[in-house]
Design a protein around this motif. Structure first.
Motif, PDB file in Angstrom:
ATOM      1  N   TRP B 170      30.105  16.513 -32.742  1.00 56.57           N
ATOM      2  CA  TRP B 170      30.620  15.282 -32.159  1.00 56.57           C
ATOM      3  C   TRP B 170      32.079  15.383 -31.744  1.00 56.57           C
ATOM      4  CZ3 TRP B 170      28.859  11.240 -29.828  1.00 56.57           C
ATOM      5  CH2 TRP B 170      29.710  10.162 -29.604  1.00 56.57           C
ATOM      6  N   ARG B 171      32.917  15.913 -32.619  1.00 58.11           N
ATOM      7  CA  ARG B 171      34.349  15.909 -32.314  1.00 58.11           C
ATOM      8  C   ARG B 171      34.703  16.887 -31.187  1.00 58.11           C
ATOM      9  NH1 ARG B 171      38.357  16.370 -36.998  1.00 58.11           N
ATOM     10  NH2 ARG B 171      39.718  15.884 -35.240  1.00 58.11           N
ATOM     11  N   TRP B 172      33.822  17.861 -30.930  1.00 59.59           N
ATOM     12  CA  TRP B 172      34.098  18.863 -29.877  1.00 59.59           C
ATOM     13  C   TRP B 172      33.240  18.616 -28.626  1.00 59.59           C
ATOM     14  CZ3 TRP B 172      34.943  19.861 -34.960  1.00 59.59           C
ATOM     15  CH2 TRP B 172      36.139  20.508 -35.304  1.00 59.59           C
ATOM     16  N   GLN B 173      32.607  17.465 -28.554  1.00 63.08           N
ATOM     17  CA  GLN B 173      31.618  17.222 -27.500  1.00 63.08           C
ATOM     18  C   GLN B 173      32.196  17.297 -26.093  1.00 63.08           C
ATOM     19  OE1 GLN B 173      30.386  13.066 -27.085  1.00 63.08           O
ATOM     20  NE2 GLN B 173      31.825  12.588 -28.713  1.00 63.08           N
ATOM     21  N   GLU B 174      33.526  17.092 -25.978  1.00 60.17           N
ATOM     22  CA  GLU B 174      34.096  17.123 -24.628  1.00 60.17           C
ATOM     23  C   GLU B 174      34.730  18.473 -24.300  1.00 60.17           C
ATOM     24  OE1 GLU B 174      36.567  13.710 -24.011  1.00 60.17           O
ATOM     25  OE2 GLU B 174      34.849  12.347 -24.160  1.00 60.17           O
ATOM     26  N   VAL B 175      34.699  19.371 -25.241  1.00 60.83           N
ATOM     27  CA  VAL B 175      35.208  20.723 -24.971  1.00 60.83           C
ATOM     28  C   VAL B 175      34.157  21.437 -24.119  1.00 60.83           C
ATOM     29  CG1 VAL B 175      35.860  22.927 -26.021  1.00 60.83           C
ATOM     30  CG2 VAL B 175      36.533  20.771 -27.114  1.00 60.83           C
ATOM     31  N   VAL B 176      34.611  21.996 -23.005  1.00 64.47           N
ATOM     32  CA  VAL B 176      33.677  22.522 -22.004  1.00 64.47           C
ATOM     33  C   VAL B 176      32.663  23.488 -22.596  1.00 64.47           C
ATOM     34  CG1 VAL B 176      33.535  23.865 -19.856  1.00 64.47           C
ATOM     35  CG2 VAL B 176      35.379  22.200 -20.178  1.00 64.47           C
ATOM     36  N   ALA B 177      33.135  24.345 -23.479  1.00 64.02           N
ATOM     37  CA  ALA B 177      32.255  25.387 -24.012  1.00 64.02           C
ATOM     38  C   ALA B 177      31.096  24.832 -24.839  1.00 64.02           C
ATOM     39  CB  ALA B 177      33.075  26.352 -24.864  1.00 64.02           C
ATOM     40  N   ILE B 178      31.202  23.605 -25.272  1.00 63.74           N
ATOM     41  CA  ILE B 178      30.171  23.052 -26.150  1.00 63.74           C
ATOM     42  C   ILE B 178      29.477  21.837 -25.527  1.00 63.74           C
ATOM     43  CG2 ILE B 178      31.540  21.376 -27.522  1.00 63.74           C
ATOM     44  CD1 ILE B 178      29.258  23.987 -29.055  1.00 63.74           C
ATOM     45  N   ALA B 179      30.133  21.233 -24.522  1.00 60.17           N
ATOM     46  CA  ALA B 179      29.683  19.937 -23.996  1.00 60.17           C
ATOM     47  C   ALA B 179      28.223  19.967 -23.539  1.00 60.17           C
ATOM     48  CB  ALA B 179      30.584  19.496 -22.846  1.00 60.17           C
ATOM     49  N   GLY B 180      27.843  21.027 -22.833  1.00 54.28           N
ATOM     50  CA  GLY B 180      26.482  21.099 -22.303  1.00 54.28           C
ATOM     51  C   GLY B 180      25.451  21.154 -23.411  1.00 54.28           C
ATOM     52  N   HIS B 181      25.713  21.974 -24.399  1.00 50.83           N
ATOM     53  CA  HIS B 181      24.783  22.107 -25.520  1.00 50.83           C
ATOM     54  C   HIS B 181      24.694  20.791 -26.299  1.00 50.83           C
ATOM     55  CE1 HIS B 181      22.731  23.918 -28.945  1.00 50.83           C
ATOM     56  NE2 HIS B 181      23.676  23.428 -29.740  1.00 50.83           N
ATOM     57  N   ALA B 182      25.842  20.180 -26.521  1.00 52.69           N
ATOM     58  CA  ALA B 182      25.868  18.919 -27.288  1.00 52.69           C
ATOM     59  C   ALA B 182      25.053  17.849 -26.568  1.00 52.69           C
ATOM     60  CB  ALA B 182      27.307  18.470 -27.491  1.00 52.69           C
ATOM     61  N   ARG B 183      25.239  17.778 -25.267  1.00 55.98           N
ATOM     62  CA  ARG B 183      24.516  16.766 -24.481  1.00 55.98           C
ATOM     63  C   ARG B 183      23.012  17.040 -24.525  1.00 55.98           C
ATOM     64  NH1 ARG B 183      27.543  17.195 -20.453  1.00 55.98           N
ATOM     65  NH2 ARG B 183      26.301  18.700 -19.295  1.00 55.98           N
ATOM     66  N   GLN B 184      22.682  18.303 -24.382  1.00 57.28           N
ATOM     67  CA  GLN B 184      21.272  18.694 -24.355  1.00 57.28           C
ATOM     68  C   GLN B 184      20.568  18.371 -25.694  1.00 57.28           C
ATOM     69  OE1 GLN B 184      20.713  22.904 -23.446  1.00 57.28           O
ATOM     70  NE2 GLN B 184      19.524  22.276 -21.652  1.00 57.28           N
TER      71      GLN B 184
END
Lengths: 513, 265
Positions: B170-184
């Motif tokens: 959650w806290r890194w959800q807007e970091v590009v490297a993780i955003a896609g995976h988090a959203r998915q």
């Protein structure tokens, strides 16, 4: 070997209970394996995989208990499971999964580092050491324990001051912190009036009355009864006053105490004047002229302190006084032989304030805790003349529960006063709230019922509590009134009524003679 | 009986100010009671001495012998109760999640009954959650499906694990490297909530939007701070206190999420 399962439709049990049930049926002799799970698709598939049923029909909100083993064992397991599902779980039966019990302040702090208040209620011999430990952990302290020496109290409070922490107590029985009643306290509305009190029942009376008047309490801080002693110097009251002055929610402050040492009183009043907020002060029995100064308002009674605080909150500088009095007609059936005021109190400050009011009305009384000008009661167990007794004092509570918790001893004394043909008026209090008896009026009413109204003194009571208290104030008042008790709005009014009855009786006697 | 309110979760507070709020009893336990609202969300009454703050919960001071299955009362002090509102800041790309070793050590020390392998290399007879940062969509969907509703407990082990995983991300959800995976992963879980029970689905639904319990919020806040071992240990214990194995499952999921973050950042 057989497999048996049962689906409990829409059955929710907490996880601890489910684990307990699972552990118990797994341990039964003859059971090969057992499963207690919610009926989700993944769990149904898992049950099928392990041979616990491949045709179970259940939904995600259903509970499934499935067992594999000898026929009889499976039957026993299902019976046990059904029983357990319908049994209350034991309070502390988390089997192997509970965390270690917290047995020290250090452990509590490690587990919950945000803790900033320790409530200490241990025998007096150990209380000071625990309070010092709490302060070393940067906690504020509520010290419920009594029998802490003045020297220890001074040591604790001096350390607290250096660490900018508050110590409520020793012998602090009442506080309301962030809306949470601690010790003997009532369920009151939250609001903008902050209270610092050296008297537990005094704080209860003021906070309850503020609640009745439609206002609320920001914080109610206790100091313990010895704080305003010269030796302690009012450290806790001064710091509590500072905290409330800095508290944005608090707009008006009320200070309550029996009369402090003169030097201590002056320090407190000077800090009150300088704190920037209106401060109402009730140093019970003190001269109003010695208290009043800029933004500091002297109250004459606990109820008046609450009235004044609420008035100040509304931008007014005075509060209307109650004018309801006892009439001669109400005393018509009392024989002239009934002359005495007899007060039997659970609240120490109620006894103290009642003595002051009766004295102002011209009735010097005896008491186990006499105010200046009253006499010490010669025989604790036998009243004589006007007598007001604090049943919560050490004289009566050593080795016994306080009368607010268990009113048995207090009720016995009430019965004794009712039996005395000299009693004109029986004055008593009923204290509600957390820590107090669950139904304080009930047992008392049984006693009153034994004394026919035409053959007993007038009864005057005051109920300290709120509608939101577990005992519900209006319910207690209604019960008392139905038994013929005159219920006053506050302790001061009750004491005034008792004095008025005594005066009417005295006048009747004079007329007859 | 009047029941004084100790604190109210921020979402519950919003709900309780709504006019015409319709509440139906959903489930009763000894120390907790759930109401269900028209939109399917739960509003929970909790014994404050036993439970921490939850976004949708009202914590009450209850008598020691209280049992919601047999008793009822009236809430007192609703207007003036403290509202619990966590302050969870989103992390920057440069901030790495800290304290993994301490958290894993705490989890390893506590013997927990779970149907999942809680740490890599653990009990191989248990189901191993296999979620990776670069899994293709169908693989990720399959792995989530293996976990939703799976295992023991009112909130099944798999759900608690996924909740912890969502919390870590959650806290890194807007970091590009993780955003896609988090959203998915959020989208996949959202689509599978029908496969678990109402109560567990509620907590997962809230987690999808970043709403977590107070102990979990406290621990998440510490993940980017140079906190002491004692602080981390205490915060971890607080998370593990929840439920029978829910806390441990959740912590295991959080550790899994931290491993994913370490791969990405």
């Amino acid at each position: 070997m057989s497999v048996m399962y049962q689906v409990f439709s829409n059955m929710y049990q907490d996880s601890v209970s489910l684990m307990q049930i699972s552990a118990k049926i797994n341990k039964l002799p003859g059971i090969e394996q057992a499963s207690v799970v919610m009926g989700t698709q993944t769990n149904l598939a898992q049950l099928a995989d392990v041979g616990l049923g491949d045709d179970v029909k259940a939904g995600p909100n259903d509970l499934i208990i499935a067992v594999m083993g000898e026929d009889a064992a499976c039957n026993d397991a299902m019976t046990l499971a059904r029983e357990l599902l319908n049994t209350k779980p034991k309070e502390t039966s988390n089997d192997d999964i509970t965390a270690p019990k917290l047995v020290s302040l250090d452990m509590a702090w490690e587990r919950h580092p945000k803790i900033n208040l320790a409530l200490i209620s241990v025998p007096g011999d150990y209380a000071a050491a625990e309070a010092l430990k709490a302060l070393q952990l940067d906690m504020n302290v509520m010290l419920f324990s009594d029998n802490v020496s003045l020297a220890q109290e001074k040591q604790i409070k001096t350390l607290a001051r250096t660490k900018n922490r508050l110590v409520m107590g020793p012998d602090c029985g009442t506080a309301i912190i962030n809306g949470l009643p601690l010790g003997f306290a009532n369920v009151v509305n939250r609001g903008a009036i902050g209270v610092v009190g050296a008297s537990g029942t005094g704080v209860q009376e003021v906070t309850c009355r503020v609640d009745h008047l439609g206002a609320g309490i920001s914080q109610a801080l206790g100091t313990g009864g010895h704080d305003l002693h010269e030796e302690i110097g009012g450290i806790s009251m001064l710091y509590g006053l500072q905290m409330l002055a800095e508290d944005p929610q608090t707009q008006v402050i009320v200070l309550i105490s029996k009369p402090p040492a003169q030097g201590v009183a002056e320090r407190i009043l000077e800090q009150a004047r300088a704190c920037g907020k209106p401060v109402v002060v009730d140093f019970l029995g003190a001269n109003a002229a010695d208290i009043s100064r800029e933004r500091v308002f002297a109250a004459t009674t606990l109820a008046h302190a609450a009235d004044l605080a609420v008035a100040l909150l509304d931008g007014k500088t005075s509060a209307a006084a109650s004018v309801e009095n006892i009439s001669a007609a109400q005393c018509r059936d009392l024989p002239t032989t009934r002359q005495d005021i007899r007060g039997v109190f659970a609240g120490g400050t109620f006894c103290f304030e009642s003595q002051l009011i009766c004295q102002r009305q011209g009735f010097v009384a005896a008491s186990n805790t006499p105010v200046s000008g009253n006499q010490k009661l010669a025989d604790l167990w036998c009243s004589s003349g006007h007598t007001l007794i604090d049943m919560g004092d050490d004289d009566f509570t050593r080795g016994k529960p306080h009368p607010m918790i268990d009113p048995t001893l207090r009720n016995q004394r009430i019965a004794a006063e009712l039996s005395d043909p000299k009693t004109a008026v029986l004055l008593f209090d009923l204290v509600l709230g957390y820590g107090a008896a669950a139904e304080p009026a009930a047992e008392l009413l049984e006693i009153l019922a034994q004394y026919p109204r035409e053959n007993r003194p007038l009864l005057v009571a005051h109920v300290c509590g709120t509608e939101a208290d577990p005992q519900q104030r209006s319910r207690q008042i209604q019960a008392l009134r139905s038994a013929g008790v005159l219920v006053a709005e506050c302790n001061a009014q009750a004491a005034l009524w008792a004095s008025q009855i005594a005066r009417i009786q005295a006048a009747k006697k004079e007329t007859h003679s | 009986m009047h029941l004084p309110i100790v604190s109210i979760g921020y979402l519950a507070a919003q709900r309780l100010t709504q006019t015409g709020l319709q509440l139906k009893i959903h489930s009763r336990f000894q120390h907790a009671m759930n109401f269900i609202m028209e939109d399917g969300h739960l509003l929970t009454l909790l014994d404050a001495s036993r439970y921490p703050n939850l976004p949708d919960a009202v914590r009450l001071q209850l008598p020691p012998s209280w049992d919601w299955r047999e008793m009822s009362g009236k809430l007192a002090g609703l207007d003036s109760a403290d509202i619990w509102q966590p302050e969870l800041r989103l992390a920057q790309a440069a901030e790495k999640p800290l304290h993994y070793a301490t958290l894993a050590d705490e989890l390893g020390k506590q013997l927990m009954e779970s149907d999942l392998m809680l740490l890599p290399g653990g009990d191989s007879s248990k189901r191993q959650p296999l979620i990776s940062l670069h899994d293709p969509l169908d693989q990720l969907t399959f792995q989530v499906a293996r976990l939703v509703g799976f295992g023991r407990g009112l909130t099944p082990d798999g759900d608690d694990y996924l909740l912890g995983y969502l919390a870590a991300l959650w806290r890194w959800q807007e970091v590009v490297a993780i955003a896609g995976h988090a959203r998915q992963i959020r989208q996949i879980i959202a689509g599978q909530l029908v496969w678990t029970n109402d109560i567990s689905a509620h907590y997962l639904r809230r987690a999808l939007h970043g709403h977590f319990s107070e102990p979990l919020c406290d621990l998440l806040a510490l993940l980017t701070l140079p906190a002491s071992h004692a602080q981390i240990s205490a915060a971890t214990q607080n998370v593990m206190q929840c439920g029978a194995s829910s806390g441990a499952d959740c912590l295991a999921g959080l550790l899994h999420g931290m491993r994913t973050l370490q791969t990405a950042l």
